[in-house]
Design a protein around this motif. Structure first.
Motif, PDB file in Angstrom:
ATOM      1  N   GLN A   1      -8.438 -12.369 -12.705  1.00  0.00           N
ATOM      2  CA  GLN A   1      -8.418 -11.069 -13.230  1.00  0.00           C
ATOM      3  C   GLN A   1      -9.665 -11.198 -14.015  1.00  0.00           C
ATOM      4  N   ARG A   2     -10.584  -9.925 -13.932  1.00  0.00           N
ATOM      5  CA  ARG A   2     -11.762  -9.805 -14.852  1.00  0.00           C
ATOM      6  C   ARG A   2     -11.425  -9.032 -15.883  1.00  0.00           C
ATOM      7  N   THR A   3     -10.896  -7.512 -15.521  1.00  0.00           N
ATOM      8  CA  THR A   3     -10.711  -6.998 -16.663  1.00  0.00           C
ATOM      9  C   THR A   3      -9.276  -6.137 -16.393  1.00  0.00           C
ATOM     10  N   PRO A   4      -8.517  -6.550 -17.292  1.00  0.00           N
ATOM     11  CA  PRO A   4      -6.964  -5.986 -17.125  1.00  0.00           C
ATOM     12  C   PRO A   4      -7.010  -4.517 -17.080  1.00  0.00           C
TER      13      PRO A   4
ATOM     14  N   ALA B   1       0.974  -1.112  -0.103  1.00  0.00           N
ATOM     15  CA  ALA B   1      -0.022   0.015   0.112  1.00  0.00           C
ATOM     16  C   ALA B   1       0.790   1.169  -0.127  1.00  0.00           C
ATOM     17  N   ARG B   2       0.716   2.153  -0.896  1.00  0.00           N
ATOM     18  CA  ARG B   2       1.497   3.145  -1.196  1.00  0.00           C
ATOM     19  C   ARG B   2       0.817   4.281  -1.838  1.00  0.00           C
ATOM     20  N   VAL B   3       1.049   5.519  -1.671  1.00  0.00           N
ATOM     21  CA  VAL B   3       0.683   6.704  -2.135  1.00  0.00           C
ATOM     22  C   VAL B   3       0.835   6.896  -3.735  1.00  0.00           C
TER      23      VAL B   3
ATOM     24  N   PRO C   1     -15.760  -1.031   1.684  1.00  0.00           N
ATOM     25  CA  PRO C   1     -15.509  -2.051   0.645  1.00  0.00           C
ATOM     26  C   PRO C   1     -16.945  -2.390   0.124  1.00  0.00           C
ATOM     27  N   LYS C   2     -16.680  -3.007  -1.186  1.00  0.00           N
ATOM     28  CA  LYS C   2     -17.633  -3.740  -1.959  1.00  0.00           C
ATOM     29  C   LYS C   2     -17.915  -4.836  -1.530  1.00  0.00           C
ATOM     30  N   GLN C   3     -19.165  -5.323  -1.292  1.00  0.00           N
ATOM     31  CA  GLN C   3     -19.603  -6.648  -0.782  1.00  0.00           C
ATOM     32  C   GLN C   3     -19.424  -7.564  -1.936  1.00  0.00           C
ATOM     33  N   PRO C   4     -18.699  -8.690  -1.547  1.00  0.00           N
ATOM     34  CA  PRO C   4     -18.524  -9.663  -2.868  1.00  0.00           C
ATOM     35  C   PRO C   4     -19.684  -9.874  -3.701  1.00  0.00           C
ATOM     36  N   ASP C   5     -19.691 -10.103  -4.856  1.00  0.00           N
ATOM     37  CA  ASP C   5     -20.914 -10.472  -5.588  1.00  0.00           C
ATOM     38  C   ASP C   5     -20.706 -11.951  -6.219  1.00  0.00           C
ATOM     39  N   PHE C   6     -20.079 -12.645  -5.452  1.00  0.00           N
ATOM     40  CA  PHE C   6     -20.173 -14.065  -5.405  1.00  0.00           C
ATOM     41  C   PHE C   6     -20.440 -14.615  -4.328  1.00  0.00           C
TER      42      PHE C   6
ATOM     43  N   THR D   1     -10.292   5.838 -18.192  1.00  0.00           N
ATOM     44  CA  THR D   1     -11.699   5.490 -17.687  1.00  0.00           C
ATOM     45  C   THR D   1     -12.035   4.850 -16.555  1.00  0.00           C
ATOM     46  N   LYS D   2     -11.234   4.027 -16.078  1.00  0.00           N
ATOM     47  CA  LYS D   2     -11.005   3.265 -14.979  1.00  0.00           C
ATOM     48  C   LYS D   2      -9.852   4.041 -14.467  1.00  0.00           C
ATOM     49  N   ARG D   3      -9.827   4.340 -13.153  1.00  0.00           N
ATOM     50  CA  ARG D   3      -8.883   5.029 -12.462  1.00  0.00           C
ATOM     51  C   ARG D   3      -7.558   4.334 -12.551  1.00  0.00           C
TER      52      ARG D   3
ATOM     53  N   GLY E   1      -9.064  -9.486  -8.002  1.00  0.00           N
ATOM     54  CA  GLY E   1      -9.214  -7.878  -8.282  1.00  0.00           C
ATOM     55  C   GLY E   1      -7.807  -7.357  -8.681  1.00  0.00           C
ATOM     56  N   VAL E   2      -7.827  -6.503  -9.753  1.00  0.00           N
ATOM     57  CA  VAL E   2      -6.528  -5.859 -10.219  1.00  0.00           C
ATOM     58  C   VAL E   2      -6.706  -4.452 -10.553  1.00  0.00           C
ATOM     59  N   GLY E   3      -7.438  -4.002  -9.549  1.00  0.00           N
ATOM     60  CA  GLY E   3      -7.413  -2.233  -9.646  1.00  0.00           C
ATOM     61  C   GLY E   3      -6.134  -2.085  -8.829  1.00  0.00           C
ATOM     62  N   SER E   4      -6.149  -0.585  -8.469  1.00  0.00           N
ATOM     63  CA  SER E   4      -4.733  -0.172  -7.595  1.00  0.00           C
ATOM     64  C   SER E   4      -4.482  -0.889  -6.479  1.00  0.00           C
ATOM     65  N   SER E   5      -5.503  -1.288  -5.646  1.00  0.00           N
ATOM     66  CA  SER E   5      -5.186  -2.031  -4.602  1.00  0.00           C
ATOM     67  C   SER E   5      -4.392  -3.418  -4.736  1.00  0.00           C
ATOM     68  N   GLY E   6      -5.489  -4.270  -5.474  1.00  0.00           N
ATOM     69  CA  GLY E   6      -4.966  -5.492  -6.185  1.00  0.00           C
ATOM     70  C   GLY E   6      -3.311  -5.397  -6.825  1.00  0.00           C
ATOM     71  N   ILE E   7      -3.271  -4.586  -7.763  1.00  0.00           N
ATOM     72  CA  ILE E   7      -1.778  -4.438  -8.221  1.00  0.00           C
ATOM     73  C   ILE E   7      -0.756  -4.187  -7.357  1.00  0.00           C
ATOM     74  N   GLN E   8      -0.932  -3.406  -6.338  1.00  0.00           N
ATOM     75  CA  GLN E   8      -0.035  -2.901  -5.198  1.00  0.00           C
ATOM     76  C   GLN E   8       0.537  -4.275  -4.575  1.00  0.00           C
ATOM     77  N   ALA E   9      -0.823  -4.945  -4.161  1.00  0.00           N
ATOM     78  CA  ALA E   9      -0.676  -5.990  -3.195  1.00  0.00           C
ATOM     79  C   ALA E   9      -0.097  -7.297  -3.989  1.00  0.00           C
TER      80      ALA E   9
ATOM     81  N   SER F   1     -16.448   0.781 -13.962  1.00  0.00           N
ATOM     82  CA  SER F   1     -15.450   1.848 -13.412  1.00  0.00           C
ATOM     83  C   SER F   1     -16.173   2.546 -12.137  1.00  0.00           C
ATOM     84  N   TRP F   2     -15.424   2.662 -10.929  1.00  0.00           N
ATOM     85  CA  TRP F   2     -16.217   3.146  -9.861  1.00  0.00           C
ATOM     86  C   TRP F   2     -16.427   4.990  -9.789  1.00  0.00           C
ATOM     87  N   TYR F   3     -15.709   5.202 -11.011  1.00  0.00           N
ATOM     88  CA  TYR F   3     -15.801   6.797 -11.332  1.00  0.00           C
ATOM     89  C   TYR F   3     -17.624   6.806 -11.683  1.00  0.00           C
TER      90      TYR F   3
END
Ligand code: NAP
Length: 549
Positions: free
Chosen positions: A211-214, A58-60, A151-156, A331-333, A188-196, A498-500
């Motif tokens: 990974q769902r959406t690269p 986790a990093r800024v 946090p998003k509730q898991p949708d599975f 268009t995704k952060r 998940g491969v958003g900012s959090s997943g990618i850093q982790a 996109s959460w945007y």
């Protein structure tokens, strides 16, 4: 200070949250305006986002010299960042330092979650209730509950059935966790997943990434702080902050060129290479101004990123899966990374495409996909994102005038004026709320701007024997239309999830959640509102204040 009649209120202002926003709000309202304030935070300490998001890596992703408070010159002179982009522990240490320095903690009740915020029309006060069964009445409520804190509730289904350990990036345990030798799965491969993933790949016995959406991840360009650069920054801090506040994203970048299509392919590539090497958000925001607006311009940078990804990943099939397609860059952060793509060159890391073969459920042994394949795991990391922007506000059960719930007011998406207040919810300020620049403006500066604005408004009210401020229905309607129009002029609506746009959460209205006009235009609008004696707001006196007058 106390308001004119204090018989029926406990505090002038209640502040929700003790992250970047809550800390500054306590200091500003208590120490500068002399208000009686009380803050609540569900956490055991200050820090907000940086308290909860302790996952490995986790990093800024905005340079620390910029991602920090600007309100106190001595503070910015005395604090030393050890890296260009600091890790979570150092940012949390900074926020603890600020809390100590301004004696913030004495005004905060920790381990206390706000469960209800209810307006009393007759008394013109808010009643704030907590999970400790207490309630407090205040004239003003300031939400510093954050934008990415629910946090998003898991949708599975099935997460509770898993026999191993489950971790959420947005609510990571405080103790040190050991992953060595373990079979770890990350969804998940958003900012959090990618850093982790970049960190977990170094220690896990085996890592499976679902990974769902690269994503279009680009290098962060982190490095230890250069002492010469730090000295120059400190000597010019005021000018740097001024320049940041004049920039779309709140950063003192000045090299953006008008159009990716107005230069030759060679010149364009030179710009992309330069920004890629320098790292941070330069490629996104300091290369060409039409990237987020023109599909053809966007294609040029998207192609460039895909090419760079392919260079870094040894296995062509994995490289192809990691290369984003079908939606425009930005268009995704955009996540920023260090050695993310190289993680997939390890024998111990596998990438699983859960777009083609979706996650069916979590089982006691691991993750099962739609075709029946089961991936056995010892630990499961959910990096599945947040109910962004509106989620933290709706979670507090806010009820405004005439018993109308915020959830009802926002049933078709957020309705705000300036992303700071909503009609029918007087004296409720939403710091970096939906339809403000928030996450598209360097957050500490966005937070300071909002708190300075509301503090100035409270002073104005006080000076005019008033104590209630509320946007008009018309001003709110125009602001909502304006923010939607701005979004339509960009490529954002083209993103499938996109959460945007709120469409990462099943059932959430698909509406833009951020103001896309940039920080300078937004700041100019706020200045105009103030110059017009709070144009677009109704300013009135509560019954108690009127009676005391
Ligand atoms: P996110 O960007 O929303 O990413 C969530 C990930 O989970 C996406 O890859 C999403 O896939 C995936 N996912 C969700 N539900 C899924 C399902 N049912 N099956 C498979 N995959 C699923 O969330 P985040 O990574 O936590 O980041 C959120 C924001 O927090 C960032 O955009 C950023 O603003 C902030 N953040 C900042 C930093 C920093 O460096 N400062 C670090 C972390 C986070 P889809 O894309 O297909 O939906």
């Amino acid at each position: 200070m106390a308001t004119a009649s204090t018989s029926h209120i406990d505090h002038d202002a209640i502040i929700i949250g003790a992250g970047f926003a809550g800390i500054y709000a306590v200091h500003k309202l208590r120490d500068e305006l002399g208000l009686d304030v009380l803050a609540f935070d569900a956490a055991g300490g200050v820090g907000g986002t940086w308290y909860w998001n302790r996952y490995p890596g986790a990093r800024v992703d905005i340079e620390s010299v910029h991602y920090s408070y600007s309100f106190d010159e001595q503070l910015q002179q005395e604090w030393h960042w050890t890296e260009k982009f600091c890790g979570q522990a150092e940012i949390l240490a900074y926020l603890n330092h600020v809390a100590d320095r301004f004696d913030v903690r004495r005004s905060v009740r920790f381990n206390t979650r706000v469960t209800g915020v209810t307006w009393d029309d007759a008394e013109t006060v808010w009643t704030v209730t907590t999970d400790r069964g207490e309630s407090y009445r205040s004239r003003y409520v300031i939400s510093g509950a954050g934008t990415l804190s629910v946090p998003k509730q898991p949708d599975f289904p099935g997460v509770d059935d898993f026999a191993g350990e489950v971790y959420l990036t947005g609510n990571w345990p405080h103790e040190d966790l050991a992953f060595a030798g373990k079979r770890v799965g990350v969804i998940g491969v958003g900012s959090s997943g990618i850093q982790a993933i970049s960190e977990l790949a170094k220690t896990a016995g085996h890592l499976t990434v679902f990974q769902r959406t690269p994503n279009y991840a680009t290098p962060i360009g982190n490095a230890p702080t250069d002492p010469g650069e730090q000295a120059r920054n400190k000597a010019n801090y005021r000018a740097i902050r001024d320049a940041s506040r004049r920039h779309f994203l709140g950063l003192p970048y000045t090299e953006v060129q008008p159009s990716a299509l107005a230069v030759s392919p060679e010149e364009r590539r030179k710009v992309f290479e330069d920004r890629w090497e320098r790292g941070g958000f330069r490629l996104f925001i300091d290369s060409f101004a039409d990237i987020l607006f023109d599909k053809a311009a966007n294609d040029t940078v998207a192609d460039y990123i895909r090419e760079r990804i392919r260079e870094r990943v040894t296995d062509p099939a994995t490289a192809a899966l990691l290369a984003p397609k079908g939606y425009p860059y930005g268009t995704k952060r955009p996540p920023l990374e260090t050695d993310y793509y190289e993680a997939y060159n390890r024998d111990t890391v596998d990438l699983v495409d859960v777009k083609a073969n979706r996650i069916d459920r979590v089982t006691p042994r691991g993750v099962r996909l739609a075709d029946g394949t089961e991936h056995e795991l010892d630990c499961l990391v959910l990096a599945t994102g947040f109910d962004a922007c509106t989620g933290p506000l709706l979670a507090m059960n806010i009820t405004g005038r005439n018993g109308r719930a915020l959830a009802e007011h926002w049933a078709d998406g957020p309705q705000t004026y300036l992303g700071l207040m909503a009609a029918g919810f007087p004296n409720l300020f939403m710091i970096t709320g939906p339809q403000s620049p928030s996450v598209l403006y360097n957050m500490p500066l966005a937070i300071e701007d909002h708190i300075d604005f509301l503090a100035e408004a409270i002073i104005y009210l006080r000076e005019n024997d008033l104590d209630v401020i509320e946007p008009t229905v018309g001003a709110e309607r125009e602001w909502v239309a304006h923010t939607n129009e701005l979004a339509q002029a960009t490529l954002l609506p083209d993103s499938p999830t996109s959460w945007y746009m709120g469409n990462n959460i099943p059932g959430k209205p698909r509406r833009v959640l951020v103001y896309l006009g940039g920080a300078p235009a937004y700041r100019a609008k706020c200045d105009e509102v103030v110059a017009g004696n709070y144009d677009g707001f109704d300013l009135t006196a509560s019954r108690t204040l009127a009676a005391a007058a």
